[in-house]
Design an enzyme around this catalytic site. Structure first.
Site, PDB file in Angstrom:
ATOM      1  N   HIS A  37     -57.229  -9.625 -60.252  1.00 31.48           N
ATOM      2  CA  HIS A  37     -56.828 -10.508 -59.436  1.00 31.48           C
ATOM      3  C   HIS A  37     -58.126 -11.253 -58.768  1.00 31.48           C
ATOM      4  O   HIS A  37     -58.091 -12.471 -58.977  1.00 31.48           O
ATOM      5  CB  HIS A  37     -56.108  -9.942 -58.064  1.00 31.48           C
ATOM      6  CG  HIS A  37     -54.779  -9.358 -58.318  1.00 31.48           C
ATOM      7  ND1 HIS A  37     -54.756  -7.714 -57.943  1.00 31.48           N
ATOM      8  CD2 HIS A  37     -53.400  -9.533 -58.461  1.00 31.48           C
ATOM      9  CE1 HIS A  37     -53.709  -7.307 -58.312  1.00 31.48           C
ATOM     10  NE2 HIS A  37     -53.003  -8.286 -58.528  1.00 31.48           N
ATOM     11  N   LYS A 184     -56.666  -3.274 -65.929  1.00 29.16           N
ATOM     12  CA  LYS A 184     -56.369  -3.189 -64.373  1.00 29.16           C
ATOM     13  C   LYS A 184     -54.939  -3.639 -63.925  1.00 29.16           C
ATOM     14  O   LYS A 184     -54.428  -4.438 -64.518  1.00 29.16           O
ATOM     15  CB  LYS A 184     -57.315  -4.030 -63.690  1.00 29.16           C
ATOM     16  CG  LYS A 184     -58.863  -4.017 -64.129  1.00 29.16           C
ATOM     17  CD  LYS A 184     -59.708  -3.277 -63.163  1.00 29.16           C
ATOM     18  CE  LYS A 184     -61.154  -3.141 -63.506  1.00 29.16           C
ATOM     19  NZ  LYS A 184     -61.912  -2.532 -62.418  1.00 29.16           N
ATOM     20  N   SER A 185     -54.608  -2.665 -63.237  1.00 31.04           N
ATOM     21  CA  SER A 185     -53.068  -2.840 -62.555  1.00 31.04           C
ATOM     22  C   SER A 185     -53.045  -2.097 -61.180  1.00 31.04           C
ATOM     23  O   SER A 185     -53.476  -1.178 -61.112  1.00 31.04           O
ATOM     24  CB  SER A 185     -52.172  -2.258 -63.546  1.00 31.04           C
ATOM     25  OG  SER A 185     -50.802  -2.427 -62.979  1.00 31.04           O
TER      26      SER A 185
HETATM   27  P1  AMP Z   1     -49.407  -9.015 -59.750  1.00 31.91           P
HETATM   28  O1  AMP Z   1     -50.037  -8.745 -58.173  1.00 31.91           O
HETATM   29  O2  AMP Z   1     -49.215  -7.814 -60.460  1.00 31.91           O
HETATM   30  O3  AMP Z   1     -48.088  -9.650 -59.645  1.00 31.91           O
HETATM   31  O4  AMP Z   1     -50.257  -9.983 -60.499  1.00 31.91           O
HETATM   32  C1  AMP Z   1     -50.840 -11.031 -59.840  1.00 31.91           C
HETATM   33  C2  AMP Z   1     -51.464 -11.946 -60.831  1.00 31.91           C
HETATM   34  O5  AMP Z   1     -52.664 -10.970 -61.254  1.00 31.91           O
HETATM   35  C3  AMP Z   1     -50.658 -12.055 -61.933  1.00 31.91           C
HETATM   36  O6  AMP Z   1     -51.061 -13.513 -62.537  1.00 31.91           O
HETATM   37  C4  AMP Z   1     -51.043 -11.250 -63.237  1.00 31.91           C
HETATM   38  O7  AMP Z   1     -50.974 -11.265 -64.381  1.00 31.91           O
HETATM   39  C5  AMP Z   1     -52.582 -11.247 -62.611  1.00 31.91           C
HETATM   40  N1  AMP Z   1     -53.268  -9.825 -63.153  1.00 31.91           N
HETATM   41  C6  AMP Z   1     -52.867  -8.656 -62.932  1.00 31.91           C
HETATM   42  N2  AMP Z   1     -53.489  -7.685 -63.625  1.00 31.91           N
HETATM   43  C7  AMP Z   1     -54.527  -8.437 -64.282  1.00 31.91           C
HETATM   44  C8  AMP Z   1     -55.465  -8.055 -65.241  1.00 31.91           C
HETATM   45  N3  AMP Z   1     -55.864  -6.913 -65.297  1.00 31.91           N
HETATM   46  N4  AMP Z   1     -56.293  -9.008 -65.674  1.00 31.91           N
HETATM   47  C9  AMP Z   1     -55.875 -10.357 -65.289  1.00 31.91           C
HETATM   48  N5  AMP Z   1     -54.936 -10.667 -64.761  1.00 31.91           N
HETATM   49  C10 AMP Z   1     -54.395  -9.675 -63.973  1.00 31.91           C
END
Ligand code: AMP
Length: 281
Positions: A37, A184-185
């Site tokens: 993020h 990363k997640s």
């Molecule tokens: P989320 O909070 O999981 O819905 O993610 C919000 C945004 O962050 C989305 O556009 C995701 O694709 C992006 N995102 C999540 N994990 C990553 C990562 N490891 N690298 C780059 N962008 C990410």
């Protein structure tokens, strides 16, 4: 930095910003912020006058047996990170604010969803497209930033922006990884210590596939079965899918050529992880 929780105030704020002819960069998230993020925020910070971050765990994009309740949340920590990254506004609405009653109209995604996560999570991308349609109207950004970790989401959002004529530029951002390669997640915290040690095999298998393709291998089945073997050997997770498609169309490839995506999803006990690699041949 200001935290805004109502749609009315967000719209009023945006109207004032637009009157000053300032550009708005928008990073939509579900919070529990990490370096992925942060990369999106940094990118948006550099290229826009005003940076809006939204934090909203959107119930519409979770299936009945998915992890909406277990999805990690920590607003205090998130707002500290946002402040340190130069965010101007956090839009942080409640579920009741976004969906005061059952919606009479929802978005229906017709293409690019019968495969990958769209296939294993029916209705997921309709929920994503519905919330983004609302957020795009509320925030009216000039640029919106999405991570390529969710490559199918990028493909779907591209369709949404084009088909509904949103005057918004979509900026895809490369996946940010841990040192051992794991993407990363927010969901990584739901891995057990043993699973966390196994999880880098997902990216390892993608790199292995990439190498095979670069060395001239064009047999999709062979590449996929080698990847499957590697993942099964080195992890306790169960494979939801591993596929190779054209990108961003997400169509099957009789012959591997052009821009392709190799994508996978693996279910661990309390976390479903996805990852992908996009290459041009
Ligand atoms: P989320 O909070 O999981 O819905 O993610 C919000 C945004 O962050 C989305 O556009 C995701 O694709 C992006 N995102 C999540 N994990 C990553 C990562 N490891 N690298 C780059 N962008 C990410």
């Amino acid at each position: 930095m200001k935290v805004i929780t109502t749609i009315r105030e967000m719209q009023k704020t945006i109207r004032e910003i637009k009157l000053q002819q300032k550009s708005v960069g928008f990073v939509p998230t579900m919070g529990f912020l990490h370096d992925g993020h942060i990369r999106l925020m940094e990118n948006a910070r550099e290229n826009n006058d005003v940076l809006v971050l939204s934090i909203f765990v959107n119930p519409l994009q979770f299936g009945p047996n998915e992890d909406f309740d277990a999805y990690p949340r920590d607003f205090e920590r998130d707002s500290e990170i946002a402040l340190s990254k130069g965010v101007d506004y956090i839009f942080y609405p409640s579920v009741e604010e976004m969906y005061p009653k059952e919606m009479s109209v929802k978005a229906l995604v017709q293409q690019r969803t019968n495969v990958l996560c769209g296939e294993s999570r029916p209705g997921h991308f309709d929920g994503v497209a519905t919330v983004l349609t609302k957020l795009f109207h509320i925030i009216s950004p000039d640029r919106v930033y999405f991570g390529l970790k969710d490559a199918q989401q990028v493909a779907v959002v591209e369709g949404l922006i084009t088909d509904f004529n949103f005057p918004i530029e979509l900026i895809p951002v490369d996946t940010v990884r841990e040192e051992d390669g794991l993407a990363k997640s927010s969901r990584n915290v739901n891995l057990s210590p043993e699973e966390r040690l196994e999880a880098p095999v997902l990216y390892e298998s993608l790199l292995y596939a990439k190498r095979l393709v670069e060395e001239g291998e064009r047999n999709t089945d062979l590449i996929l079965s080698d990847m499957k073997k590697l993942i099964e050997e080195k992890s306790s997770g169960s494979i939801d899918y591993i596929e190779i498609f054209s990108f961003p169309e997400l169509e099957p490839l009789p012959v591997i050529e052009g821009k392709i995506i190799i994508a996978l999803a693996v279910n661990f006990k309390k976390a479903r992880l996805i990852d992908n690699i996009i290459i041009s041949i």
